[in-house]
Structure formats: C-alpha cells, structure tokens
Design a protein around this motif. Structure first.
Motif, PDB file in Angstrom:
ATOM      1  N   LEU A   1       0.813  -1.208   0.000  1.00 23.53           N
ATOM      2  CA  LEU A   1       0.000   0.000   0.000  1.00 23.53           C
ATOM      3  C   LEU A   1       0.848   1.260   0.000  1.00 23.53           C
ATOM      4  O   LEU A   1       0.321   2.367  -0.077  1.00 23.53           O
ATOM      5  CB  LEU A   1      -0.933   0.004   1.222  1.00 23.53           C
ATOM      6  N   ARG A   2       2.159   1.095   0.099  1.00 16.51           N
ATOM      7  CA  ARG A   2       3.024   2.275   0.054  1.00 16.51           C
ATOM      8  C   ARG A   2       3.102   2.801  -1.379  1.00 16.51           C
ATOM      9  O   ARG A   2       3.262   2.037  -2.332  1.00 16.51           O
ATOM     10  CB  ARG A   2       4.421   1.914   0.562  1.00 16.51           C
ATOM     11  N   VAL A   3       2.973   4.099  -1.532  1.00 14.13           N
ATOM     12  CA  VAL A   3       2.934   4.709  -2.860  1.00 14.13           C
ATOM     13  C   VAL A   3       4.035   5.749  -2.972  1.00 14.13           C
ATOM     14  O   VAL A   3       4.668   6.133  -1.989  1.00 14.13           O
ATOM     15  CB  VAL A   3       1.555   5.360  -3.119  1.00 14.13           C
ATOM     16  N   ALA A   4       4.250   6.191  -4.205  1.00 16.51           N
ATOM     17  CA  ALA A   4       5.363   7.117  -4.444  1.00 16.51           C
ATOM     18  C   ALA A   4       5.060   8.524  -3.945  1.00 16.51           C
ATOM     19  O   ALA A   4       5.915   9.178  -3.345  1.00 16.51           O
ATOM     20  CB  ALA A   4       5.690   7.143  -5.932  1.00 16.51           C
ATOM     21  N   THR A   5       3.838   9.032  -4.189  1.00 12.93           N
ATOM     22  CA  THR A   5       3.555  10.432  -3.888  1.00 12.93           C
ATOM     23  C   THR A   5       2.157  10.591  -3.310  1.00 12.93           C
ATOM     24  O   THR A   5       1.193  10.021  -3.834  1.00 12.93           O
ATOM     25  CB  THR A   5       3.671  11.294  -5.153  1.00 12.93           C
ATOM     26  N   VAL A   6       2.063  11.375  -2.249  1.00 15.88           N
ATOM     27  CA  VAL A   6       0.772  11.745  -1.650  1.00 15.88           C
ATOM     28  C   VAL A   6       0.851  13.217  -1.287  1.00 15.88           C
ATOM     29  O   VAL A   6       1.861  13.682  -0.755  1.00 15.88           O
ATOM     30  CB  VAL A   6       0.465  10.907  -0.394  1.00 15.88           C
ATOM     31  N   ARG A   7      -0.215  13.951  -1.586  1.00 14.95           N
ATOM     32  CA  ARG A   7      -0.332  15.355  -1.188  1.00 14.95           C
ATOM     33  C   ARG A   7      -1.734  15.561  -0.620  1.00 14.95           C
ATOM     34  O   ARG A   7      -2.724  15.203  -1.270  1.00 14.95           O
ATOM     35  CB  ARG A   7      -0.139  16.299  -2.376  1.00 14.95           C
TER      36      ARG A   7
ATOM     37  N   ALA B   1       7.302  15.105  16.652  1.00 14.28           N
ATOM     38  CA  ALA B   1       7.632  16.411  16.068  1.00 14.28           C
ATOM     39  C   ALA B   1       6.430  16.963  15.297  1.00 14.28           C
ATOM     40  O   ALA B   1       6.161  18.176  15.338  1.00 14.28           O
ATOM     41  CB  ALA B   1       8.845  16.276  15.152  1.00 14.28           C
ATOM     42  N   MET B   2       5.715  16.097  14.604  1.00 14.93           N
ATOM     43  CA  MET B   2       4.499  16.540  13.897  1.00 14.93           C
ATOM     44  C   MET B   2       3.452  17.025  14.887  1.00 14.93           C
ATOM     45  O   MET B   2       2.778  18.029  14.647  1.00 14.93           O
ATOM     46  CB  MET B   2       3.953  15.399  13.054  1.00 14.93           C
TER      47      MET B   2
ATOM     48  N   SER C   1       2.709  15.478   3.071  1.00 10.34           N
ATOM     49  CA  SER C   1       3.150  14.958   1.779  1.00 10.34           C
ATOM     50  C   SER C   1       4.050  13.756   1.991  1.00 10.34           C
ATOM     51  O   SER C   1       4.771  13.663   2.986  1.00 10.34           O
ATOM     52  CB  SER C   1       3.893  16.037   0.979  1.00 10.34           C
ATOM     53  N   VAL C   2       3.959  12.836   1.052  1.00  8.43           N
ATOM     54  CA  VAL C   2       4.810  11.654   1.045  1.00  8.43           C
ATOM     55  C   VAL C   2       5.477  11.584  -0.320  1.00  8.43           C
ATOM     56  O   VAL C   2       4.799  11.608  -1.355  1.00  8.43           O
ATOM     57  CB  VAL C   2       4.010  10.364   1.309  1.00  8.43           C
TER      58      VAL C   2
ATOM     59  N   VAL D   1       8.415  11.529   4.446  1.00  6.35           N
ATOM     60  CA  VAL D   1       7.133  12.121   4.805  1.00  6.35           C
ATOM     61  C   VAL D   1       7.393  13.487   5.435  1.00  6.35           C
ATOM     62  O   VAL D   1       8.352  13.670   6.197  1.00  6.35           O
ATOM     63  CB  VAL D   1       6.348  11.201   5.768  1.00  6.35           C
ATOM     64  N   THR D   2       6.539  14.452   5.091  1.00  8.31           N
ATOM     65  CA  THR D   2       6.734  15.828   5.546  1.00  8.31           C
ATOM     66  C   THR D   2       5.400  16.411   5.998  1.00  8.31           C
ATOM     67  O   THR D   2       4.367  16.218   5.345  1.00  8.31           O
ATOM     68  CB  THR D   2       7.290  16.715   4.419  1.00  8.31           C
ATOM     69  N   LEU D   3       5.418  17.124   7.116  1.00  4.88           N
ATOM     70  CA  LEU D   3       4.262  17.894   7.568  1.00  4.88           C
ATOM     71  C   LEU D   3       4.684  19.352   7.662  1.00  4.88           C
ATOM     72  O   LEU D   3       5.689  19.678   8.303  1.00  4.88           O
ATOM     73  CB  LEU D   3       3.772  17.414   8.937  1.00  4.88           C
ATOM     74  N   GLU D   4       3.908  20.226   7.014  1.00  5.69           N
ATOM     75  CA  GLU D   4       4.170  21.661   7.044  1.00  5.69           C
ATOM     76  C   GLU D   4       2.987  22.368   7.690  1.00  5.69           C
ATOM     77  O   GLU D   4       1.829  22.123   7.329  1.00  5.69           O
ATOM     78  CB  GLU D   4       4.376  22.199   5.633  1.00  5.69           C
ATOM     79  N   ALA D   5       3.278  23.234   8.628  1.00  7.31           N
ATOM     80  CA  ALA D   5       2.261  24.050   9.285  1.00  7.31           C
ATOM     81  C   ALA D   5       2.802  25.464   9.374  1.00  7.31           C
ATOM     82  O   ALA D   5       3.789  25.717  10.073  1.00  7.31           O
ATOM     83  CB  ALA D   5       1.940  23.506  10.675  1.00  7.31           C
TER      84      ALA D   5
END
Length: 356
Positions: A119-125, A201-202, A215-216, A221-225
């Motif tokens: 179920l792991r994919v290349a890109t998620v937004r 941290a998230m 985003s992945v 994986v990245t979380l922006e706030a």
C-alpha cells in the motif's frame, strides 16, 4: 511464621499464585486466620515455595508439580528425577515441533511477499486541519511500541483512504485508532509508518488553527504548518492489518466518569500479574451498567476481566473526554475504550489471564 506477603517476596511466587496453589492443595499454608482469612506459612515451607516457583517457571503441569513437591523431601529421589526428565523431553519435543511449524510459516510468508501489493505509494499530497491531526496523534501515541525487536510497530501508521486519515499505533498489548478528515487526496488507499520521534515532532507543529500540509515522496514524509516543517524517512516496513484486530461492539457497556474512575483505579484493589511486575485491575460490569473493581479474593465471578492498570489509565487519559464507554465481552476478549460522541477514536487493551 511468614505472612503471605513475605512468602511471595522471598519465594518468587506472587500472592495470587500462592492463593491458587493453596486452593489446589499444592502448597497449603500452615495456618489460616479464621477471622481474616490471612494465610501464614512455616519457615520450612519457603524451600518448597522456591522449588514450586522453579518448576512453575519451567512450565511443568500441575499434576507433576504435586508429585515433585510430595517426593522432594523423601530419601528416594528417583521419582523426582524421572518427572524432571520427562518434562524436559516434552519441552524439547515441543520446541522441535514449533521450529518445524515456524519453518513452514516462513516459507508461506516468502510466497506471499512475492504476490502481495504494498500500500506504500510514491507520492501523496493532502491538507488536514492541524487541531484534528494533533487530537488524533494524542489519542494513539500511548500505544506505540518501544520494543527494538519489532521495528514495524515503533511508529504511528498513517492510513489514508478517500477523505479520511486513520492514525494507528499498537504494541501488541494495546491498540489505538483515531480518524481525521483530509482534503486533496484523490488516489487510492496509501499507508506510511511515521517513526515515533517524527510523529512527536508533527504533534508539536499541530497546535494552531490553520491547515497543515502532509506529503509523502517515496520514503520521505513531511508535515508543514505555517512556516515550520517536520520531515523524515518513513519506516520501511508494512504495518499489520489493524482492521482485523478491531473488536465487535461489546455486550457489556458502561459509561464511566473518567475522573471518578481514575481515582477508583488508583486507590482500589489491585493484584500482581504472573511475573510480579505489573499491577492488574480486575473489572466487572454489573447488570445496571456500572463498572466495579473486584477485590483480590473474588474468584467466583466468570465475567470479571483483568487488565494492566497502567495501560488502562493511559487509555483513559488518551480518550480526551470527561466520559468514556468501556466495553467488555469475555475474560479472554479485548477491552474497548470508546468515546460516546465519536466512534472513530478508541483504544483496545488485551486482557490478562488470571490464575484463579
């Protein structure tokens, strides 16, 4: 004379185990107070208790334990030696059988790994409300594993499907699930395991009122706030199918006031587990839907359920509500802690087997 507490401390057997072996006629105290029911042991019984603790740790059947203790002090030790040898052979045969079964299971796993689609994919937004993500992480964080041998459980699963993000954590003995709504994801179901330090941290970023962007990209994986960011690598593992672990709605439900229930747990009766390292609370739901704590000597109720008290206190805190619903099904079935206003956020705790 030794009290039951002193005998438990010096022998390696818990108080509940000593009570069990008394009722089983294996190690009977020298005297029982007729008024209080408190058990007292002669000094010479300490050696028997230590012997009992050893054969118990070795997994010897109760019928053989009786004979070992009955024959130990005699001049003819032949029976004891034969019982020990026979049990050791059973253990060795059991270990051999287990190795064969595990070899077969590993072969099956190798075949399945070649067939399964990850179920792991290349890109998620996607975007998510920061408070929702923070609340979801608060709900599950306590259940994340710290076992270095189980790296795939040492993080929080982000399970993305449609407009929902489910966050999940488990350490085998407890499991917690929470849901948050997301926007912008139009792909299929995707999963990533966020390492626990990165999840923390998230969580530190998810305290404002605005949206956060998740985003992945491959294994990152990245979380922006706002103008802040938490990023790192995902765990390169597959998380177990948690949906198969979710319990059905229990037939015994109780709505508890969390503050009152916490106080009852912290001050009420407890017993020790088999290892003597964890406090257990023994629960029962009455016919009128009230949760009661069973006293240590209450062994006659078939509906009582034992649970690690610390785990239950953590689950109550993570529930984030003044009132929570406890669901009990059977002494061997998981205990569910649910929010009365939100079925998507809950946790389950594995019960602990009682000896009596």
């Amino acid at each position: 004379m030794r009290s039951i507490g002193e005998m438990a401390r010096d022998s390696g057997l818990g108080v509940s185990a000593l009570r069990f072996y008394d009722r089983a006629g294996v190690l009977v105290p020298a005297w029982v107070d007729p008024v209080s029911g408190y058990r007292w042991y002669e000094p010479g019984q300490l050696e028997e208790a230590r012997l009992l603790a050893r054969v118990r740790r070795a997994g010897m059947p109760l019928a053989d334990i009786r004979l070992v203790l009955a024959s130990w002090s005699g001049t003819d030790t032949d029976l004891v030696r034969k019982l020990l040898t026979a049990h050791l052979r059973r253990l060795e045969q059991g270990l051999s059988d287990a190795r064969n079964e595990f070899s077969a299971l590993r072969a099956l796993l190798d075949q399945r790994e070649n067939l399964m689609t990850s179920l792991r994919v290349a890109t998620v937004r996607l975007t998510i409300a920061a408070p929702e993500l923070g609340a979801a992480l608060d709900t599950v964080r306590f259940a994340a594993s710290t076992d270095p041998e189980l790296l795939m459980l040492g993080g929080v699963l982000f399970d993305i499907e449609g407009e929902n993000l489910h966050v999940v954590a488990t350490d085998r003995y407890r499991l917690a699930v929470a849901r948050a709504a997301v926007d912008g994801h139009d792909g299929g179901r995707a999963q990533v395991i966020v390492p626990t330090p990165l999840a923390d941290a998230m969580r530190a970023l998810a305290h404002g009122e605005g949206p956060a962007r998740l985003s992945v990209d491959g294994d990152r994986v990245t979380l922006e706030a706002g103008d802040r960011q938490a990023a790192g690598r995902c765990l390169d593992h597959d998380f177990p199918d948690y949906r198969r672990l979710l319990p059905q709605t229990g037939d015994r439900r109780a709505l508890v006031e969390v503050a009152d229930f916490r106080e009852a747990l912290e001050t009420g009766p407890v017993r020790r587990d088999e290892t003597g390292t964890h406090d257990l609370s023994v629960l029962r739901v009455t016919d009128d839907g009230t949760v009661v704590l069973c006293p240590d000597g209450d062994a006659g109720d078939p509906d009582r359920v034992a649970v690690n008290r610390e785990f239950l206190l953590d689950a109550l805190a993570a529930g984030g509500r003044d009132r929570l619903v406890l669901e009990l099904t059977a002494p061997t079935a998981p205990i569910a802690i649910r929010r009365p206003d939100d079925e998507s956020g809950f946790s389950i705790l594995m019960p602990v087997r009682l000896e009596d």
